[in-house]
Motif scaffolding. Structure first.
Motif, PDB file in Angstrom:
ATOM      1  N   ARG A 116      17.593   9.014 -25.612  1.00 14.73           N
ATOM      2  CA  ARG A 116      17.163   7.737 -26.196  1.00 14.73           C
ATOM      3  C   ARG A 116      18.381   7.087 -26.816  1.00 14.73           C
ATOM      4  O   ARG A 116      19.129   7.732 -27.531  1.00 14.73           O
ATOM      5  N   GLU A 117      18.561   5.826 -26.530  1.00 11.20           N
ATOM      6  CA  GLU A 117      19.669   5.044 -27.096  1.00 11.20           C
ATOM      7  C   GLU A 117      21.005   5.761 -26.919  1.00 11.20           C
ATOM      8  O   GLU A 117      21.821   5.816 -27.831  1.00 11.20           O
ATOM      9  N   GLY A 118      21.190   6.354 -25.744  1.00 12.28           N
ATOM     10  CA  GLY A 118      22.471   6.996 -25.455  1.00 12.28           C
ATOM     11  C   GLY A 118      22.654   8.362 -26.067  1.00 12.28           C
ATOM     12  O   GLY A 118      23.689   9.006 -25.884  1.00 12.28           O
TER      13      GLY A 118
ATOM     14  N   ARG B  61      17.956   2.096 -22.708  1.00 12.52           N
ATOM     15  CA  ARG B  61      17.221   2.482 -23.908  1.00 12.52           C
ATOM     16  C   ARG B  61      16.805   3.950 -23.862  1.00 12.52           C
ATOM     17  O   ARG B  61      16.791   4.635 -24.888  1.00 12.52           O
ATOM     18  N   ALA B  62      16.471   4.411 -22.688  1.00 13.87           N
ATOM     19  CA  ALA B  62      16.039   5.811 -22.573  1.00 13.87           C
ATOM     20  C   ALA B  62      16.290   6.295 -21.149  1.00 13.87           C
ATOM     21  O   ALA B  62      16.372   5.495 -20.218  1.00 13.87           O
TER      22      ALA B  62
ATOM     23  N   VAL C  81      26.997  12.434 -19.313  1.00  9.13           N
ATOM     24  CA  VAL C  81      26.744  11.321 -18.398  1.00  9.13           C
ATOM     25  C   VAL C  81      25.274  10.996 -18.231  1.00  9.13           C
ATOM     26  O   VAL C  81      24.915   9.828 -18.021  1.00  9.13           O
ATOM     27  N   VAL C  82      24.409  11.992 -18.346  1.00 10.41           N
ATOM     28  CA  VAL C  82      22.981  11.706 -18.166  1.00 10.41           C
ATOM     29  C   VAL C  82      22.490  10.788 -19.277  1.00 10.41           C
ATOM     30  O   VAL C  82      21.708   9.869 -19.027  1.00 10.41           O
ATOM     31  N   ALA C  83      22.977  11.005 -20.477  1.00  8.34           N
ATOM     32  CA  ALA C  83      22.549  10.156 -21.586  1.00  8.34           C
ATOM     33  C   ALA C  83      22.891   8.696 -21.340  1.00  8.34           C
ATOM     34  O   ALA C  83      22.268   7.793 -21.891  1.00  8.34           O
TER      35      ALA C  83
END
Lengths: 590, 590
Positions: free
Chosen positions: A358-360, A347-348, A96-98
């Protein structure tokens, strides 16, 4: 964490350099609701300065370029049962953090019934090593069920005396309308303690209105996440009960919640967002709070308002706005770099001051720790369950039985209704009847070894054959099984015990698909992606048994919750919500 | 108070009758910001139900007719030094509750320096017997002054360990920018404790901007009541520091605060209202928060928004919205019956569930209790002060001295500026010079008996002759005296000691007017009306000495506050705010 951090204050004063600066972006000020150019300086995992941070840059300060991005605070899930995705907290954090959710509010109540307050503490310590900020709201009582079903560990005033002292504590959770109306002594004691400890009484009051709702307000209920209509949201707010607007895997109350704001004109300041319960398919395919924000925008909310709900409003509701919910100095440095605000293209992600995604994609996923022994081998059954253990019987001469079924319907979320049916009796045993969609539902105690089983009938599930079972089952995490065949149900239940917990689909005596959940009987140390793939396989197996429910296993797990109208099944039997008593599902026979 | 009250919940559920219902009015729902027909049911001093309360009426239930009125929550003063009106808390409660202010946030810091934490507790117990709800925010430290001036009792971590456990506790107060920037160890310890105790860090940051303000935010400052411009309000909010908009007897920051909302577009949700410091003339002639609401409406705020700022917003800022700030069930029953909303014509006040005032008159005023001995005989001076004790001297041959004066100006509120002047020297003694408006200002320790006196010069006061003095003097409550005659100053100071505290005006060696304040040296057990009359008499006596200040005594009392730029005087001497050091007001002589 020490809150007063002298180094942070020195960096804020520009007398010491920051660890990281994020430059060139547009800063979202959730207090004023405005966007403007502004940089951020970060030190010791917290925001030291915002705006012009030139004075905070030293030779060792790292720079993150945010040119073209909006900088927004990390998102907050204001009500999430963190165990329900069936993966460890570390794996949940990775997932989830991503995608931008950097804080969750959770009770760890599934852990509570199996490994108690020590297990909760263990997982909160685990959380500290992840990029996710986990706030804890102790369950108002465990088991939540009324009458109390069998659990491994209970949770009451003694446990609250411990957990309300934890730094992660933000209140009590699932402070249930039923407990208020029933004058539940232990819950009242816990609520009084909570107020004395300056924490919040976070409520649970589905389809509660009028006098019952007034009583909940008079008992200090601060918020609720269970409103099914905009009008219900409005009535609650008029009694000072704020709305946590929910969209989970099976409960989508967000359109009505947004309608309360846009059509009924309620001020958005009183609302925040939650997912409550999801499976990993949802997390992987859609996201967590990032999805809710996108969805709220689609429903017509201004993007800044939607983001305020997912950040500042949640932080203020839980009284942790000094820690999270904005990009103001002093807060934990949870920062999203967003391209294209309305689409919330993240994006980040910076979490706890470090660039984590970055980018998920996570920069470096955290690995789960080795769990303590108490988390394993938690399924106890002294002897295998047999079909006879599961069957409901009437006098041997009877040919037919009149039964009460729980009727479930995806359209109604987790609400169940009464349906009456007539079933065939063979040698005194009432037979399930898939042709009229009346199946058996059983719940088997998995704690004492005795295998006490509550039995009833269910309609709306649509299995034509076989059985499915789960040992993840809020609120008590006993083994729920639904089946068109009593023999297959027994196989399913015994298989879950052998797996040390999990989910399974059985046909003709054979396991068609299974998923081991060996930690506490409901979690596995796998990634969200791997779990999502397993969920799909299980659900497909259930489709093969005839169900047309979209997520049959996700529906299955909630059938033991006695705090949701109108019926539930626990190991004690079928429970009617209105009377909070066990009822006999057999109405007669002839 | 037990928060969970079963009787209240039964009344809410309509299974037991209410004590009082208020019927026929329009209910102001501060959550939604709407007005609509609605009644209130009250039990055990709290609101049991709102809306349709027919089911809560029994044979013994009293009824209050609110036909034609708006029902609004009682008003909250979000920052008030309750001792500064110089009357006991009971008398203050009598005065302000009748006008609609039913809750105050206060530190009782004047009490703190004289009678310590036990005296504060005593007065909080006194408050419980009044209709006023008093919340306590312990002073960040006592004395507030830097360098520390002489006080009777200090207040630090040890005292906070006591008062932060009190049920009235809502945080710490006057968490000063200076303490943050100076890394004051004791204040940092107190702040850390406060956060751990889940209380708020309520700030004090006058004309603080840029890096210094960023440092305050990084140190967790939650709010501030000291902004002099809309732009200052905006910068603070951008750093997460909410605005408590102030209008007191000498500081009117409300127009700029309202401009921050109306012209700069900041969301009103982040703002509340306070008076900070007033004299009784203001309370009697204008009111307390009722006046602020009227004034805010005159300045252009919508009446509902102004009322939300004075109720819900303040309650949420202090995290006591479960107790006050709305008419939702569960809250303390503080209800205003308002005729003509924009004029805030308060017809009746219900406080703690009882009708306490009609048409601005108390139904039955509460009488002050007998105060403990520790509140009396608090002025200590071993021998009378003489003119020589007060004079500043230079070498005997000098004819003139270059001195630095504090220059004060009503337009700038409590801010003081530097003015340089040249004074005549007689036999080594620098003489005051009323012709150029340069007077002596002295502050004499009244705690140790030693009479340590800090001496300096002041301009802007305009006395042509005589002297005025006060022993109410935040922050340390030593004896401040301003005079055109050193001999008269000595008479004034000695007279205050003889009075056991008070205020006095002296001319030609004679007392022209005086006011005894025998409780702690700064309070009297008289009504606000009686005190207002005494204040007028004192101020008129000061006008007779030549001052053109509107409230010379109210100006006088604040000259010891070292936390306000640019200069102050304490018993240690003249203090420069920028360096937080004692400076010599004599720059040279010739």
């Amino acid at each position: 964490m020490e809150y007063l951090n002298k180094r942070l204050i020195r960096v804020a004063s520009c007398t010491e350099p920051a660890d990281l600066v994020i430059r060139g972006g547009q800063l979202l000020d959730v207090y004023s609701g405005t966007l403007g150019p502004g940089d951020l300086a970060i030190a010791d995992g917290r925001i030291a300065a915002s705006g012009d941070v030139t004075g905070c840059v030293g030779p060792a300060t790292e720079t993150l370029d945010a040119e073209g991005s909006v900088l927004a605070p990390g998102l907050i899930d204001a009500h999430l049962h963190a165990e329900v995705p069936k993966i460890t907290l570390t794996n949940l954090a990775n997932a989830v953090v991503a995608r931008g959710t950097t804080s969750i509010m959770t009770p760890l109540d599934q852990l509570g019934v199996v490994v108690g307050v020590e297990g909760m503490r263990w997982v909160l310590d685990e959380a500290r090593r992840t990029p996710l900020e986990v706030f804890h709201s102790g369950p108002s009582r465990l088991p939540y069920t009324t009458p109390a079903s069998t659990v491994g560990r209970t949770f009451g005033p003694a446990e609250h005396r411990i957990c309300q002292q934890w730094p992660e504590a933000v209140g009590i959770w699932e402070y249930m309308a039923d407990s208020v109306l029933d004058f539940d002594e232990a819950v009242y004691e816990v609520a009084e303690m909570t107020v004395a400890n300056r924490l919040g009484l976070h409520g649970h009051a589905p389809v509660t209105t009028g006098r019952a709702l007034t009583a909940c307000a008079a008992a200090g209920m601060r918020d609720d996440h269970e409103s099914y209509s905009a009008e219900e949201v409005r009535e609650k707010l008029s009694k000072g009960i704020k709305g946590i607007l929910r969209r989970g895997t099976h409960t989508d109350n967000l359109p009505e919640g947004v309608r309360a704001i846009l059509e009924l004109g309620l001020p958005a300041r009183h609302f925040c967002l939650c997912t409550d319960d999801l499976d990993c398919q949802d997390i992987v395919d859609l996201g967590l709070v990032d999805y809710l924000v996108r969805y709220a925008i689609e429903l017509g909310l201004d993007p800044v308002t939607a983001l305020q709900m997912a950040t500042l409003n949640a932080a203020e509701l839980y009284r942790v706005d000094h820690l999270v919910g904005s990009l103001a100095p002093g807060r934990i440095a949870n920062v999203l770099l967003i391209d294209d605000l309305p689409r919330l293209d993240i994006r980040a992600v910076v979490a706890k001051g470090r660039l984590v995604a970055r980018e998920g994609e996570l920069v470096s996923p955290t690995r789960s720790p080795a769990y303590p022994d108490s988390f394993r081998n938690t399924m106890r059954l002294e002897r295998p369950i047999t079909a006879d253990d599961l069957a409901l019987a009437v006098e041997s001469g009877a040919r037919q039985a009149d039964v009460l079924c729980l009727h479930v319907d995806l359209e109604e979320g987790l609400l169940s209704r009464r349906r009456d049916a007539v079933l065939t009796v063979n040698n005194g045993r009432i037979e399930p009847d898939p042709s009229q969609d009346v199946l058996y539902i059983t719940v088997t105690d998995r704690y004492t070894g005795k295998g006490l089983t509550g039995r009833g009938f269910i309609s709306g599930f649509g299995l034509k054959e076989g059985a499915i079972a789960t040992s993840l089952s809020p609120d008590d995490n006993n083994i729920i099984c639904v089946g068109a065949s009593l023999a297959d149900m027994a196989v399913a239940i015994n298989h879950l015990v052998a797996l040390e917990g999990g989910q399974v689909a059985v046909r003709d005596g054979n396991v068609v698909a299974d998923m081991p959940l060996p930690l506490c009987g409901f979690m596995a140390d796998v990634s969200a992606e791997a779990m999502s793939a397993m969920e799909k396989r299980l659900n497909e197996a259930a489709y093969g048994l005839g169900t047309r429910l979209k997520r049959p296993f996700f529906f299955l797990i909630f059938l033991s919750i006695t705090a949701i109208p109108e019926y539930a099944v626990t190991d004690r039997g079928v429970v009617a919500h209105a009377s909070r008593t066990v009822i006999n599902p057999i109405r007669g026979c002839r």
